[in-house]
Design a protein around this motif. Structure first.
Motif, short mmCIF file in Angstrom:
data_model
loop_
_atom_site.label_atom_id
_atom_site.label_comp_id
_atom_site.label_asym_id
_atom_site.label_seq_id
_atom_site.Cartn_x
_atom_site.Cartn_y
_atom_site.Cartn_z
N ILE A 80 0.65 -0.97 -0.30
CA ILE A 80 0.29 0.29 0.09
C ILE A 80 1.33 1.19 -0.19
CG2 ILE A 80 -1.36 2.25 1.16
CD1 ILE A 80 -3.00 -1.57 2.35
N ASP A 81 1.88 1.13 0.94
CA ASP A 81 2.37 2.45 1.32
C ASP A 81 3.96 2.49 1.66
OD1 ASP A 81 1.72 2.52 3.61
OD2 ASP A 81 0.26 3.73 3.30
N ALA A 82 4.29 1.19 2.39
CA ALA A 82 5.88 0.40 2.85
C ALA A 82 6.43 1.06 1.90
CB ALA A 82 5.05 -0.71 3.68
N ALA A 83 7.41 0.99 2.72
CA ALA A 83 9.28 1.18 1.69
C ALA A 83 9.34 -0.24 2.05
CB ALA A 83 9.72 1.78 1.96
N PHE A 84 9.77 -0.69 0.51
CA PHE A 84 10.31 -2.11 0.13
C PHE A 84 11.62 -2.36 1.76
CE2 PHE A 84 9.74 -1.94 -4.47
CZ PHE A 84 9.07 -3.04 -3.96
N GLN A 85 11.68 -3.61 2.22
CA GLN A 85 12.79 -4.09 2.86
C GLN A 85 13.98 -4.25 1.95
OE1 GLN A 85 11.25 -7.44 5.23
NE2 GLN A 85 9.27 -6.87 5.14
N PRO A 86 15.16 -4.51 3.43
CA PRO A 86 16.60 -4.19 2.57
C PRO A 86 16.24 -5.76 1.74
CG PRO A 86 16.66 -3.92 4.63
CD PRO A 86 15.14 -4.08 4.94
N TYR A 107 6.81 -16.76 -12.06
CA TYR A 107 7.13 -14.71 -12.19
C TYR A 107 6.79 -14.46 -10.87
CZ TYR A 107 6.05 -16.73 -16.62
OH TYR A 107 6.55 -17.69 -17.55
N CYS A 108 7.35 -12.92 -10.66
CA CYS A 108 7.28 -12.35 -9.55
C CYS A 108 6.54 -11.13 -9.74
CB CYS A 108 8.23 -11.62 -8.74
SG CYS A 108 10.23 -12.89 -9.65
N VAL A 109 5.02 -10.86 -8.82
CA VAL A 109 4.68 -9.47 -9.64
C VAL A 109 3.80 -8.58 -8.13
CG1 VAL A 109 2.33 -9.49 -10.33
CG2 VAL A 109 2.94 -10.86 -11.08
N LEU A 110 4.58 -7.49 -8.42
CA LEU A 110 4.05 -6.28 -7.67
C LEU A 110 2.97 -5.27 -7.79
CD1 LEU A 110 5.01 -4.31 -5.12
CD2 LEU A 110 5.94 -2.94 -7.47
N ILE A 111 2.03 -5.78 -6.15
CA ILE A 111 0.85 -4.76 -6.80
C ILE A 111 0.93 -4.41 -5.90
CG2 ILE A 111 -0.36 -6.74 -5.21
CD1 ILE A 111 -3.15 -5.74 -6.71
N ALA A 112 0.40 -2.53 -6.60
CA ALA A 112 0.29 -1.63 -5.89
C ALA A 112 -0.65 -0.41 -6.52
CB ALA A 112 1.46 -0.87 -5.04
N SER A 131 -1.69 -2.41 -10.75
CA SER A 131 -1.92 -1.40 -9.76
C SER A 131 -3.34 -2.07 -9.55
CB SER A 131 -1.99 0.59 -11.09
OG SER A 131 -3.30 -0.62 -12.32
N TYR A 132 -3.28 -1.15 -7.98
CA TYR A 132 -5.03 -1.24 -7.23
C TYR A 132 -5.87 -0.85 -8.27
CZ TYR A 132 -3.07 -2.47 -2.57
OH TYR A 132 -2.22 -2.69 -1.52
N LEU A 154 -10.29 -1.12 -2.37
CA LEU A 154 -9.10 -0.88 -3.23
C LEU A 154 -8.93 0.71 -3.04
CD1 LEU A 154 -8.91 -4.46 -5.92
CD2 LEU A 154 -7.35 -3.28 -3.56
N LEU A 155 -9.83 1.27 -3.51
CA LEU A 155 -9.72 2.60 -3.82
C LEU A 155 -10.02 4.03 -2.48
CD1 LEU A 155 -12.24 2.94 -6.55
CD2 LEU A 155 -9.69 2.95 -7.16
N ARG A 156 -10.19 3.19 -1.34
CA ARG A 156 -9.97 3.78 -0.50
C ARG A 156 -8.22 3.84 0.27
NH1 ARG A 156 -8.77 5.52 3.89
NH2 ARG A 156 -9.16 5.61 5.40
N ALA A 157 -7.96 2.13 -0.18
CA ALA A 157 -6.46 2.19 -0.17
C ALA A 157 -5.84 2.90 -0.40
CB ALA A 157 -5.95 0.73 -0.20
N VAL A 158 -5.79 3.24 -1.97
CA VAL A 158 -5.14 4.45 -2.46
C VAL A 158 -4.96 5.33 -2.66
CG1 VAL A 158 -5.25 5.08 -5.54
CG2 VAL A 158 -5.74 3.22 -5.30
N GLN A 159 -6.33 5.86 -1.73
CA GLN A 159 -6.89 7.23 -1.35
C GLN A 159 -5.69 7.60 -0.36
OE1 GLN A 159 -8.57 10.08 -3.06
NE2 GLN A 159 -7.05 11.26 -1.37
N GLN A 160 -5.48 6.14 0.45
CA GLN A 160 -5.12 6.10 1.45
C GLN A 160 -3.19 5.83 1.56
OE1 GLN A 160 -6.13 2.98 4.64
NE2 GLN A 160 -4.31 2.54 4.73
N SER A 161 -2.99 5.43 0.72
CA SER A 161 -1.45 6.05 -0.01
C SER A 161 -1.04 6.68 -0.15
CB SER A 161 -1.09 5.06 -0.81
OG SER A 161 -2.38 5.37 -2.34
N LYS A 162 -1.79 7.78 -0.90
CA LYS A 162 -1.96 9.78 -1.20
C LYS A 162 -1.64 10.29 0.11
CE LYS A 162 -3.66 8.87 -5.31
NZ LYS A 162 -5.46 9.51 -5.85
N SER A 163 -1.69 9.65 1.25
CA SER A 163 -1.65 10.47 2.57
C SER A 163 -1.01 9.95 3.81
CB SER A 163 -2.73 10.81 3.03
OG SER A 163 -3.88 9.84 3.81
N SER A 164 -0.26 8.81 3.22
CA SER A 164 0.80 8.08 3.99
C SER A 164 2.55 8.56 3.66
CB SER A 164 0.47 6.72 3.60
OG SER A 164 -0.57 6.67 4.28
#
Length: 306
Positions: A80-86, A107-112, A131-132, A154-164
């Motif tokens: 959602i908004d957390a940075a990647f771990q090392p 396959y590795c897939v990133l969803i965000a 993408s979400y 899902l769109l609530r999570a998108v909005q949440q990420s914009k203010s995180s």
């Protein structure tokens, strides 16, 4: 009757569960993943597990699929908004490579949220990015009230990420925190410092909890050169001007927080260059503040928590 639904704050685990169900039961969502991976046909999910852990780390969703008569595995990382771990993206790639070595397609897939991958070079380690927003559109296309609600989540999570606040890791800051943690863990275990995660450039406030009750902390404000025994709003014990003070401490109030404050050695302009001795001497004072509280807490005014 129309039911008004108040959408909650969402966490990645919540989205994991939603995605698991959609991948298993929603062909339109599977088509979004197929398109992102460049498949000509829509993949079919035969099994989808949450939080799969091995020696290299955790996979948020591990989905087994069939497409064009071939079987394979998707390793899905959800953000959602957390940075990647090392080395987290590299470890996803390593797991996919290992699975491919057994003869499976992997396959590795990133969803965000779409903005998460913008300018994020680490996303390049993934075979596909979903993408979400695209998944929400796919769910909403079913035009049922349930589908509309799940798309809205899902769109609530998108909005949440914009203010995180997304931490941009600063290696030198993370290294300094790690040094503090190692000294605290081995020499001052009663401070109970938590193992640090990645830290950004402005992460200069270190908190020690020890055995202190709720709403009371020991706070090292590194850049300011202050070490505070802080009694936050709602703390059961709160000192007053007549209270006994720790050696060398003054009583300070900031807003609704009362603090016993001790000045410690202020770092140089580049505050991440603290020496081990500077760290050690500050932790000694932190331990003294913890001992002081435990010895004299009943001399403070007693405030019932509300």
């Amino acid at each position: 009757m129309t039911v008004e639904v108040v959408l909650p704050r969402l966490y990645e685990r919540d989205i994991d569960v939603l995605l698991q169900e959609e991948l298993i039961f929603n062909e339109v969502v599977c088509d979004v993943f197929s398109s992102a991976l460049g498949f000509d046909a829509t993949l079919e999910i035969s099994e989808c597990s949450l939080s799969v852990v091995d020696g290299t780390g955790e996979t948020d969703l591990l989905a087994r699929f069939i497409v064009d008569g071939k079987s394979g595995v998707l390793l899905i990382e959800n953000k959602i908004d957390a940075a990647f771990q090392p080395t987290q993206p590299e470890r996803y790639r390593a797991r996919a490579t290992e699975l491919a070595g057994t003869g499976q397609e992997a396959y590795c897939v990133l969803i965000a949220p779409a903005k998460y991958t913008e300018g994020n070079s680490a996303a390049a380690h993934f075979d596909a990015r979903v993408s979400y927003e695209d998944v929400a559109q796919a769910i909403n296309s079913q035009s049922t009230e349930r589908a509309k609600h799940r798309a809205a989540l899902l769109l609530r999570a998108v909005q949440q990420s914009k203010s995180s606040y997304i931490v941009i890791p600063a290696r030198e800051v993370t290294t300094m925190w790690q040094r503090i943690y190692e000294i605290a863990r081995t020499e001052f275990p009663l401070l109970q410092m938590k193992p640090p995660t990645d830290k950004g450039r402005n992460s200069w406030w270190v908190i020690f909890k020890g055995n202190l009750p709720s709403r009371i902390t020991i706070d090292w404000k590194v850049k300011n050169g202050f070490l505070d025994l802080s009694f936050w709003n709602g703390a059961r014990h709160r000192p007053t001007l007549s209270s006994r003070k720790p050696p060398g401490a003054s009583l300070v109030t900031s807003g609704t927080t009362t603090m016993f404050r001790v000045s410690v050695q202020k770092p140089s302009k580049d505050w991440v260059e603290l020496t081990d001795e500077q760290i050690r001497s500050t932790l000694e004072i932190a331990q003294q503040l913890l001992n002081f509280y435990n010895a004299h807490k009943y001399e403070c005014d007693l405030h019932e928590q509300r």
